[in-house]
Design a protein around this motif. Structure first.
Motif, short mmCIF file in Angstrom:
data_model
loop_
_atom_site.label_atom_id
_atom_site.label_comp_id
_atom_site.label_asym_id
_atom_site.label_seq_id
_atom_site.Cartn_x
_atom_site.Cartn_y
_atom_site.Cartn_z
N GLN A 36 38.97 34.94 45.02
CA GLN A 36 39.98 34.07 44.44
C GLN A 36 39.40 33.46 43.17
O GLN A 36 38.28 32.96 43.17
CB GLN A 36 40.36 32.95 45.41
CG GLN A 36 41.03 33.46 46.65
CD GLN A 36 41.30 32.36 47.67
OE1 GLN A 36 40.88 31.23 47.50
NE2 GLN A 36 42.00 32.71 48.72
N ILE A 37 40.19 33.52 42.08
CA ILE A 37 39.74 32.96 40.81
C ILE A 37 40.84 32.06 40.25
O ILE A 37 42.02 32.40 40.29
CB ILE A 37 39.34 34.08 39.81
CG1 ILE A 37 38.73 33.49 38.56
CG2 ILE A 37 40.49 34.98 39.50
CD1 ILE A 37 38.04 34.51 37.68
N SER A 38 40.42 30.92 39.75
CA SER A 38 41.35 29.94 39.19
C SER A 38 41.96 30.47 37.90
O SER A 38 41.29 31.13 37.10
CB SER A 38 40.59 28.64 38.92
OG SER A 38 41.40 27.76 38.18
N PHE A 39 43.23 30.16 37.68
CA PHE A 39 43.90 30.58 36.44
C PHE A 39 43.21 30.01 35.21
O PHE A 39 43.28 30.59 34.13
CB PHE A 39 45.37 30.15 36.45
CG PHE A 39 46.22 30.93 37.42
CD1 PHE A 39 46.40 32.29 37.26
CD2 PHE A 39 46.84 30.30 38.47
CE1 PHE A 39 47.17 33.02 38.16
CE2 PHE A 39 47.63 31.01 39.36
CZ PHE A 39 47.79 32.37 39.21
N SER A 40 42.54 28.87 35.35
CA SER A 40 41.88 28.24 34.20
C SER A 40 40.72 29.08 33.67
O SER A 40 40.26 28.86 32.56
CB SER A 40 41.39 26.84 34.56
OG SER A 40 40.39 26.90 35.56
N MET A 96 44.46 33.43 41.30
CA MET A 96 44.70 34.88 41.31
C MET A 96 43.76 35.45 42.37
O MET A 96 42.57 35.11 42.41
CB MET A 96 44.37 35.47 39.94
CG MET A 96 44.57 36.95 39.82
SD MET A 96 46.25 37.45 39.46
CE MET A 96 46.42 36.95 37.76
N GLU A 97 44.30 36.30 43.25
CA GLU A 97 43.47 36.95 44.26
C GLU A 97 43.17 38.37 43.79
O GLU A 97 44.08 39.13 43.47
CB GLU A 97 44.20 36.99 45.60
CG GLU A 97 43.34 37.56 46.70
CD GLU A 97 44.01 37.45 48.05
OE1 GLU A 97 43.59 36.60 48.84
OE2 GLU A 97 44.97 38.22 48.28
N LEU A 98 41.88 38.69 43.71
CA LEU A 98 41.43 39.99 43.23
C LEU A 98 40.87 40.80 44.40
O LEU A 98 40.05 40.30 45.17
CB LEU A 98 40.34 39.82 42.17
CG LEU A 98 40.67 38.91 41.00
CD1 LEU A 98 39.48 38.81 40.07
CD2 LEU A 98 41.91 39.37 40.28
N GLU A 99 41.32 42.04 44.51
CA GLU A 99 40.81 42.93 45.55
C GLU A 99 39.79 43.87 44.94
O GLU A 99 40.08 44.59 43.98
CB GLU A 99 41.95 43.75 46.16
CG GLU A 99 41.47 44.69 47.25
CD GLU A 99 42.57 45.56 47.82
OE1 GLU A 99 42.26 46.40 48.67
OE2 GLU A 99 43.74 45.42 47.41
N VAL A 148 37.37 42.10 33.86
CA VAL A 148 37.38 42.45 35.28
C VAL A 148 38.60 43.31 35.56
O VAL A 148 39.70 43.02 35.09
CB VAL A 148 37.41 41.18 36.16
CG1 VAL A 148 37.47 41.54 37.62
CG2 VAL A 148 36.20 40.30 35.86
N ILE A 149 38.40 44.40 36.30
CA ILE A 149 39.48 45.30 36.69
C ILE A 149 39.65 45.15 38.20
O ILE A 149 38.66 45.24 38.95
CB ILE A 149 39.14 46.76 36.34
CG1 ILE A 149 38.86 46.88 34.84
CG2 ILE A 149 40.25 47.70 36.76
CD1 ILE A 149 37.64 47.65 34.51
N ALA A 150 40.89 44.92 38.65
CA ALA A 150 41.11 44.74 40.09
C ALA A 150 42.58 44.85 40.41
O ALA A 150 43.44 44.69 39.54
CB ALA A 150 40.61 43.36 40.52
N ARG A 151 42.87 45.10 41.69
CA ARG A 151 44.22 44.89 42.19
C ARG A 151 44.38 43.37 42.23
O ARG A 151 43.54 42.69 42.82
CB ARG A 151 44.39 45.47 43.58
CG ARG A 151 44.54 46.96 43.58
CD ARG A 151 44.79 47.44 45.00
NE ARG A 151 45.08 48.85 45.04
CZ ARG A 151 44.86 49.62 46.09
NH1 ARG A 151 44.35 49.11 47.20
NH2 ARG A 151 45.15 50.89 46.06
N ALA A 152 45.40 42.88 41.59
CA ALA A 152 45.55 41.43 41.47
C ALA A 152 46.89 40.97 42.02
O ALA A 152 47.91 41.61 41.83
CB ALA A 152 45.42 41.03 40.01
N LYS A 153 46.83 39.83 42.69
CA LYS A 153 48.03 39.22 43.26
C LYS A 153 48.02 37.74 42.89
O LYS A 153 47.03 37.04 43.15
CB LYS A 153 48.02 39.39 44.77
CG LYS A 153 49.20 38.79 45.48
CD LYS A 153 49.07 39.02 46.97
CE LYS A 153 50.11 38.22 47.74
NZ LYS A 153 49.87 38.29 49.18
#
Length: 91
Positions: free
Chosen positions: A62-66, A26-29, A15-20
């Motif tokens: 939003q995606i979990s670090f796991s 992790m929040e992906l835009e 997955v490619i995204a602006r990530a925070k």
């Protein structure tokens, strides 16, 4: 502005995204992924950047670090293509 990242997920997807990074996720835009497409020459394949979640309502996921195996910076050409795809501007 968030940095453009490439994430490898436990499912094998990239997955490619602006990530925070937040505390628990992790929040992906506007996350995108690469999909194979027929090339201009017969028998060859190319790749196109397509939305990772085509049915999602919002621009942020939003995606979990796991679920993230690897996180790295995107190559400059991938970053430029991603930013052009989400903004409509050529870089």
């Amino acid at each position: 502005m968030s940095e453009v990242k490439v994430l490898k997920l436990t499912t094998g997807e990239e997955v490619i995204a602006r990530a925070k990074q937040n505390r628990d996720y992790m929040e992906l835009e506007k996350p995108m992924t690469l999909a194979p497409v027929p090339g201009q020459t017969a028998g060859q394949m190319g790749f196109a950047m397509v939305p990772w979640m085509m049915a999602a309502k919002g621009d942020f996921i939003q995606i979990s670090f796991s679920h993230i195996v690897v996180e790295t910076k995107a190559k400059s050409d991938i970053e430029k293509n991603y930013l052009a795809s989400i903004t409509g501007l050529s870089l």
